[in-house]
Write a protein that holds these residues in place. Structure first.
Motif, PDB file in Angstrom:
ATOM      1  N   ILE A  28       0.831  -1.202   0.000  1.00  0.00           N
ATOM      2  CA  ILE A  28       0.000   0.000   0.000  1.00  0.00           C
ATOM      3  C   ILE A  28       0.858   1.242   0.000  1.00  0.00           C
ATOM      4  O   ILE A  28       0.622   2.207  -0.715  1.00  0.00           O
ATOM      5  CB  ILE A  28      -0.944  -0.012   1.224  1.00  0.00           C
ATOM      6  CG1 ILE A  28      -1.958  -1.148   1.097  1.00  0.00           C
ATOM      7  CG2 ILE A  28      -1.669   1.320   1.355  1.00  0.00           C
ATOM      8  CD1 ILE A  28      -2.835  -1.320   2.328  1.00  0.00           C
ATOM      9  N   SER A  29       1.926   1.217   0.823  1.00  0.00           N
ATOM     10  CA  SER A  29       2.803   2.378   0.934  1.00  0.00           C
ATOM     11  C   SER A  29       3.493   2.679  -0.385  1.00  0.00           C
ATOM     12  O   SER A  29       3.594   3.824  -0.803  1.00  0.00           O
ATOM     13  CB  SER A  29       3.838   2.124   2.027  1.00  0.00           C
ATOM     14  OG  SER A  29       4.723   3.199   2.118  1.00  0.00           O
ATOM     15  N   ALA A  30       3.969   1.652  -1.070  1.00  0.00           N
ATOM     16  CA  ALA A  30       4.752   1.864  -2.285  1.00  0.00           C
ATOM     17  C   ALA A  30       3.890   2.277  -3.454  1.00  0.00           C
ATOM     18  O   ALA A  30       4.334   3.021  -4.315  1.00  0.00           O
ATOM     19  CB  ALA A  30       5.514   0.593  -2.623  1.00  0.00           C
ATOM     20  N   HIS A  31       2.631   1.790  -3.488  1.00  0.00           N
ATOM     21  CA  HIS A  31       1.816   2.022  -4.668  1.00  0.00           C
ATOM     22  C   HIS A  31       0.648   2.979  -4.413  1.00  0.00           C
ATOM     23  O   HIS A  31      -0.214   3.136  -5.263  1.00  0.00           O
ATOM     24  CB  HIS A  31       1.278   0.691  -5.196  1.00  0.00           C
ATOM     25  CG  HIS A  31       2.380  -0.252  -5.607  1.00  0.00           C
ATOM     26  ND1 HIS A  31       3.177  -0.017  -6.700  1.00  0.00           N
ATOM     27  CD2 HIS A  31       2.830  -1.404  -5.049  1.00  0.00           C
ATOM     28  CE1 HIS A  31       4.061  -0.994  -6.825  1.00  0.00           C
ATOM     29  NE2 HIS A  31       3.876  -1.841  -5.827  1.00  0.00           N
ATOM     30  N   ALA A  32       0.600   3.597  -3.212  1.00  0.00           N
ATOM     31  CA  ALA A  32      -0.453   4.558  -2.933  1.00  0.00           C
ATOM     32  C   ALA A  32      -0.283   5.781  -3.825  1.00  0.00           C
ATOM     33  O   ALA A  32       0.820   6.148  -4.221  1.00  0.00           O
ATOM     34  CB  ALA A  32      -0.411   4.958  -1.460  1.00  0.00           C
ATOM     35  N   ASP A  33      -1.395   6.422  -4.144  1.00  0.00           N
ATOM     36  CA  ASP A  33      -1.367   7.629  -4.968  1.00  0.00           C
ATOM     37  C   ASP A  33      -0.784   8.773  -4.149  1.00  0.00           C
ATOM     38  O   ASP A  33      -1.331   9.153  -3.119  1.00  0.00           O
ATOM     39  CB  ASP A  33      -2.786   7.968  -5.425  1.00  0.00           C
ATOM     40  CG  ASP A  33      -2.812   9.171  -6.365  1.00  0.00           C
ATOM     41  OD1 ASP A  33      -1.725   9.662  -6.739  1.00  0.00           O
ATOM     42  OD2 ASP A  33      -3.913   9.625  -6.708  1.00  0.00           O
ATOM     43  N   LYS A  34       0.334   9.328  -4.583  1.00  0.00           N
ATOM     44  CA  LYS A  34       1.025  10.376  -3.847  1.00  0.00           C
ATOM     45  C   LYS A  34       0.861  11.745  -4.510  1.00  0.00           C
ATOM     46  O   LYS A  34       1.633  12.664  -4.261  1.00  0.00           O
ATOM     47  CB  LYS A  34       2.511  10.033  -3.710  1.00  0.00           C
ATOM     48  CG  LYS A  34       2.762   8.734  -2.945  1.00  0.00           C
ATOM     49  CD  LYS A  34       4.244   8.391  -2.930  1.00  0.00           C
ATOM     50  CE  LYS A  34       4.487   7.056  -2.231  1.00  0.00           C
ATOM     51  NZ  LYS A  34       4.209   7.119  -0.792  1.00  0.00           N
ATOM     52  N   SER A  35      -0.115  11.879  -5.386  1.00  0.00           N
ATOM     53  CA  SER A  35      -0.358  13.162  -6.033  1.00  0.00           C
ATOM     54  C   SER A  35      -1.133  14.082  -5.089  1.00  0.00           C
ATOM     55  O   SER A  35      -1.717  13.641  -4.096  1.00  0.00           O
ATOM     56  CB  SER A  35      -1.142  12.960  -7.327  1.00  0.00           C
ATOM     57  OG  SER A  35      -2.418  12.406  -7.057  1.00  0.00           O
ATOM     58  N   ASP A  68       1.749  17.800  -7.066  1.00  0.00           N
ATOM     59  CA  ASP A  68       2.373  16.621  -7.675  1.00  0.00           C
ATOM     60  C   ASP A  68       1.425  15.996  -8.693  1.00  0.00           C
ATOM     61  O   ASP A  68       0.273  15.676  -8.363  1.00  0.00           O
ATOM     62  CB  ASP A  68       2.716  15.572  -6.616  1.00  0.00           C
ATOM     63  CG  ASP A  68       3.859  15.994  -5.721  1.00  0.00           C
ATOM     64  OD1 ASP A  68       4.784  16.639  -6.231  1.00  0.00           O
ATOM     65  OD2 ASP A  68       3.817  15.686  -4.524  1.00  0.00           O
ATOM     66  N   PHE A  69       1.918  15.802  -9.925  1.00  0.00           N
ATOM     67  CA  PHE A  69       1.153  15.136 -10.973  1.00  0.00           C
ATOM     68  C   PHE A  69       1.708  13.732 -11.184  1.00  0.00           C
ATOM     69  O   PHE A  69       2.907  13.572 -11.417  1.00  0.00           O
ATOM     70  CB  PHE A  69       1.246  15.910 -12.290  1.00  0.00           C
ATOM     71  CG  PHE A  69       0.696  17.299 -12.230  1.00  0.00           C
ATOM     72  CD1 PHE A  69      -0.635  17.551 -12.508  1.00  0.00           C
ATOM     73  CD2 PHE A  69       1.524  18.368 -11.900  1.00  0.00           C
ATOM     74  CE1 PHE A  69      -1.138  18.846 -12.458  1.00  0.00           C
ATOM     75  CE2 PHE A  69       1.032  19.652 -11.843  1.00  0.00           C
ATOM     76  CZ  PHE A  69      -0.305  19.891 -12.129  1.00  0.00           C
ATOM     77  N   PRO A  70       0.867  12.687 -11.095  1.00  0.00           N
ATOM     78  CA  PRO A  70       1.384  11.330 -11.303  1.00  0.00           C
ATOM     79  C   PRO A  70       1.674  11.051 -12.774  1.00  0.00           C
ATOM     80  O   PRO A  70       0.900  11.412 -13.660  1.00  0.00           O
ATOM     81  CB  PRO A  70       0.247  10.449 -10.785  1.00  0.00           C
ATOM     82  CG  PRO A  70      -0.986  11.279 -10.977  1.00  0.00           C
ATOM     83  CD  PRO A  70      -0.562  12.710 -10.757  1.00  0.00           C
ATOM     84  N   ILE A  71       2.825  10.443 -13.021  1.00  0.00           N
ATOM     85  CA  ILE A  71       3.178   9.967 -14.359  1.00  0.00           C
ATOM     86  C   ILE A  71       2.994   8.459 -14.436  1.00  0.00           C
ATOM     87  O   ILE A  71       2.530   7.916 -15.432  1.00  0.00           O
ATOM     88  CB  ILE A  71       4.624  10.352 -14.708  1.00  0.00           C
ATOM     89  CG1 ILE A  71       4.783  11.875 -14.674  1.00  0.00           C
ATOM     90  CG2 ILE A  71       5.019   9.811 -16.074  1.00  0.00           C
ATOM     91  CD1 ILE A  71       6.200  12.335 -14.903  1.00  0.00           C
ATOM     92  N   SER A  72       3.371   7.782 -13.345  1.00  0.00           N
ATOM     93  CA  SER A  72       3.159   6.353 -13.197  1.00  0.00           C
ATOM     94  C   SER A  72       3.059   6.077 -11.697  1.00  0.00           C
ATOM     95  O   SER A  72       2.959   7.007 -10.891  1.00  0.00           O
ATOM     96  CB  SER A  72       4.302   5.560 -13.838  1.00  0.00           C
ATOM     97  OG  SER A  72       5.496   5.740 -13.098  1.00  0.00           O
ATOM     98  N   GLU A  73       3.113   4.808 -11.299  1.00  0.00           N
ATOM     99  CA  GLU A  73       3.013   4.474  -9.881  1.00  0.00           C
ATOM    100  C   GLU A  73       4.213   4.971  -9.086  1.00  0.00           C
ATOM    101  O   GLU A  73       4.109   5.196  -7.885  1.00  0.00           O
ATOM    102  CB  GLU A  73       2.880   2.957  -9.714  1.00  0.00           C
ATOM    103  CG  GLU A  73       1.546   2.399 -10.176  1.00  0.00           C
ATOM    104  CD  GLU A  73       1.443   0.910  -9.899  1.00  0.00           C
ATOM    105  OE1 GLU A  73       2.492   0.295  -9.605  1.00  0.00           O
ATOM    106  OE2 GLU A  73       0.334   0.367  -9.987  1.00  0.00           O
TER     107      GLU A  73
END
Length: 210
Positions: A28-35, A68-73
């Motif tokens: 969950i921590s590594a793949h959570a949305d961080k945007s 922050d804009f997500p580009i990938s995970e």
């Protein structure tokens, strides 16, 4: 014997449960949305070099806010505004009747573009950064100097400013969904009245994501 077997079985079950929970946590921590929107504040140490002389400034601080804009995970692009109080420098010299005193404050206001990458499927990240904005130098000068029997005196203030470019890097760690620790370093150059000023800044601070 049965008690020992039961203990081993219970311990094994607990270890399996702990391993499963750790797997879920890090996944969950590594793949959570961080945007999202964030604000960062840092303490910093800066220097300015001009005419071949480097001057270390007192401790300063900067405040940044962006999105922050997500580009990938694991990759994000960030756009932020920054106000940077880079610190101050005081010079005080005296010899008989002669003296020279000066005070310099350095500031920056501009925008940064960042590219952040999370490494090894973890909450550790590295960031490359490019900035563009105005650099300001506010100077107070007061001196009396003698040369060939003549005395020269000055007392006044002067401000200089110019657009400049900066680039640097950051590294950090997301402790929680909202809080991260960041360290970084950047260098910049601005031309003021035909003189090149080079700035170097190292900083450490906290970032809060809304």
């Amino acid at each position: 014997m049965n008690n020992r077997l039961n203990y081993i079985e219970i311990t094994d079950n607990y270890m399996k449960l702990l391993s499963f929970l750790l797997f879920i946590f890090f996944s969950i921590s590594a793949h959570a949305d961080k945007s999202g929107y964030y604000i960062t504040t840092n303490l910093e140490n800066s220097s300015v070099t001009f005419l071949g002389v480097q001057t270390d400034l007192d401790q300063g601080y900067n405040i940044k806010g962006g999105y922050d804009f997500p580009i990938s995970e694991t990759f994000y692009m960030s756009v932020e505004l920054e106000y940077n109080n880079m610190g101050a420098f005081d010079y005080d010299w005296a010899d008989d009747n002669e003296f020279a005193k000066s005070h310099i404050d350095a500031h920056f206001f501009g925008a940064n573009l960042k590219y952040r990458a999370y490494v090894f499927d973890s909450d550790f990240f590295i960031t490359s950064m490019f900035g563009y904005g105005y650099y300001y130098l506010d100077m107070d000068v007061n001196f009396y100097l003698e040369d060939g029997g003549k005395g020269y005196i000055a007392n006044g203030s002067q401000s200089r400013s110019a657009l400049g470019l900066s680039y640097g890097f950051e590294a950090g760690y997301d402790f929680t969904e909202h809080l991260a620790l960041t360290v970084g370093h950047n260098i910049a150059r601005a031309i003021m009245d035909g003189i090149g000023y080079d700035f170097g800044t190292s900083y450490l601070g906290l970032s809060y994501k809304f």
